[in-house]
Scaffold this motif. Structure first.
Motif, short mmCIF file in Angstrom:
data_model
loop_
_atom_site.label_atom_id
_atom_site.label_comp_id
_atom_site.label_asym_id
_atom_site.label_seq_id
_atom_site.Cartn_x
_atom_site.Cartn_y
_atom_site.Cartn_z
N PRO A 151 -19.25 -51.17 20.19
CA PRO A 151 -20.60 -50.87 20.68
C PRO A 151 -21.00 -51.68 21.90
O PRO A 151 -20.59 -52.82 22.08
CB PRO A 151 -21.49 -51.21 19.48
N ASP A 177 -21.84 -49.18 12.54
CA ASP A 177 -21.14 -48.86 13.79
C ASP A 177 -19.93 -49.74 14.05
O ASP A 177 -19.24 -49.57 15.05
CB ASP A 177 -22.09 -48.98 14.98
N PRO A 227 -21.62 -54.43 16.05
CA PRO A 227 -22.75 -53.50 16.18
C PRO A 227 -23.94 -54.08 16.94
O PRO A 227 -24.19 -55.29 16.90
CB PRO A 227 -23.11 -53.21 14.72
N THR A 240 -29.41 -47.35 18.28
CA THR A 240 -28.66 -47.20 17.02
C THR A 240 -29.50 -47.50 15.78
O THR A 240 -29.01 -47.38 14.66
CB THR A 240 -27.38 -48.07 16.97
#
Length: 316
Positions: free
Chosen positions: A145, A49, A43, A221
């Motif tokens: 990501p 994520d 992430p 994010t």
């Protein structure tokens, strides 16, 4: 969103939780990963994520190579992963890389992660991957990501063609030269930049590339994620009103205008010659660049060439 898991770091280091990971309080076993180097995305801010495959890989390898073990430990602790963490960064890479490659050739399964996002994107790891490839070691891509793609998706700028160009240089002169080198690339340009230098970077963009659209995406994010859009001067002004911004920044610059790209040197020269009758080369370039919506650096180069040719003719 998965809840943080309270795992005793000492139990992780001792190996009690190896080959397992935990999501929402449920424990899952992970098969031993295949031998080779697993280039694993993590992430960029929001720990939720992480992909299921990344968790399986991190739990299943023999060791995880990290830029900063303290950063990666936040992820492994959250998901109850007990795999050994080993530092691998710019300062120790040359020393530890041969041993890592030897272990891989002997059949080890090792993951490579960065502090955030996809490894090798402005992070250590290229030499390790390159030398592993040369030795015939199996490489595994574990995608996930990336701040480059995350920024692009919310920038509102063209995404059919884009170019990631790393970090902009710190010094103004170097930064402008770097921007000038990529100014004519027919694609959205993507850079990483710090919050402390973003206003200076935008000033350089405005000077070199004129009024192209830009997007300053930050805290991707995370809770305060946003994209500030407009021309470089407009976004810089908005940031100044705020007294600056914080967080990790991905700067995106729109591609050159198609019509501007089609403007040939002959058209530019005609405008520049007229302007040079009453202006200096610098002022003439700025005037024509604004009138034709062209990068100032391109017009300035033509203005200097024409002025030198004119001065040379007089001397002759």
């Amino acid at each position: 969103m998965s809840r943080p898991l309270n795992v005793d770091p000492s139990s992780i280091e001792s190996g009690e939780a190896t080959r397992r990971f935990v999501i929402e309080g449920r424990s899952f076993s992970a098969a031993r990963a295949e031998p080779g180097l697993h280039v694993t995305a993590t992430p960029i801010g929001n720990l939720a994520d992480v992909t299921l495959r990344s968790l399986q890989t991190l739990a299943g390898v023999d060791a995880i190579l990290c830029e900063d073990t303290r950063v990666t430990r936040k992820l492994t602790t959250r998901y109850g992963i007990g795999t050994k963490l080993e530092p691998y960064h710019d300062h120790n890479a040359a020393k530890v890389r041969p041993g890592i490659l030897d272990r891989l050739q002997e059949g080890a399964a090792i993951a490579l992660v960065s502090d955030a996002g996809t490894p090798l994107v402005s992070d250590p790891g290229y030499k390790l991957v390159h030398e592993a490839r040369d030795r015939g070691i199996r490489l595994h891509a574990i995608p996930g990501p990336s701040a480059v793609l995350a920024g692009l998706t919310i920038s509102g700028l063209p995404s059919d063609s884009f170019m990631f160009a790393g970090f902009l240089p710190n010094r103004a002169g170097d930064r402008k030269r770097h921007l000038a080198q990529v100014a004519d690339v027919p694609a959205t340009l993507i850079f990483f930049e710090s919050a402390q230098r973003i206003e200076a970077a935008l000033a350089s963009v405005a000077e070199v590339m004129g009024n192209r659209p830009v997007a300053v995406t930050r805290e991707l994010t995370k809770l305060h994620e946003e994209a500030l859009t407009g021309t470089a001067e407009e976004v810089a002004a908005a940031i100044a009103v705020r007294g600056g911004v914080r967080g990790e920044i991905t700067l995106l610059i729109g591609p050159p205008d198609a019509a501007a790209q089609e403007t040939d040197d002959g058209d530019i020269d005609a405008e520049v010659l007229t302007a040079l009758r009453t202006m200096s080369a610098s002022r003439a370039a700025a005037h024509v660049a604004e009138a034709l919506n062209l990068p100032r650096k391109r017009v300035y180069a033509r203005a200097l060439a024409l002025k030198e040719a004119s001065d040379g003719g007089k001397d002759a």
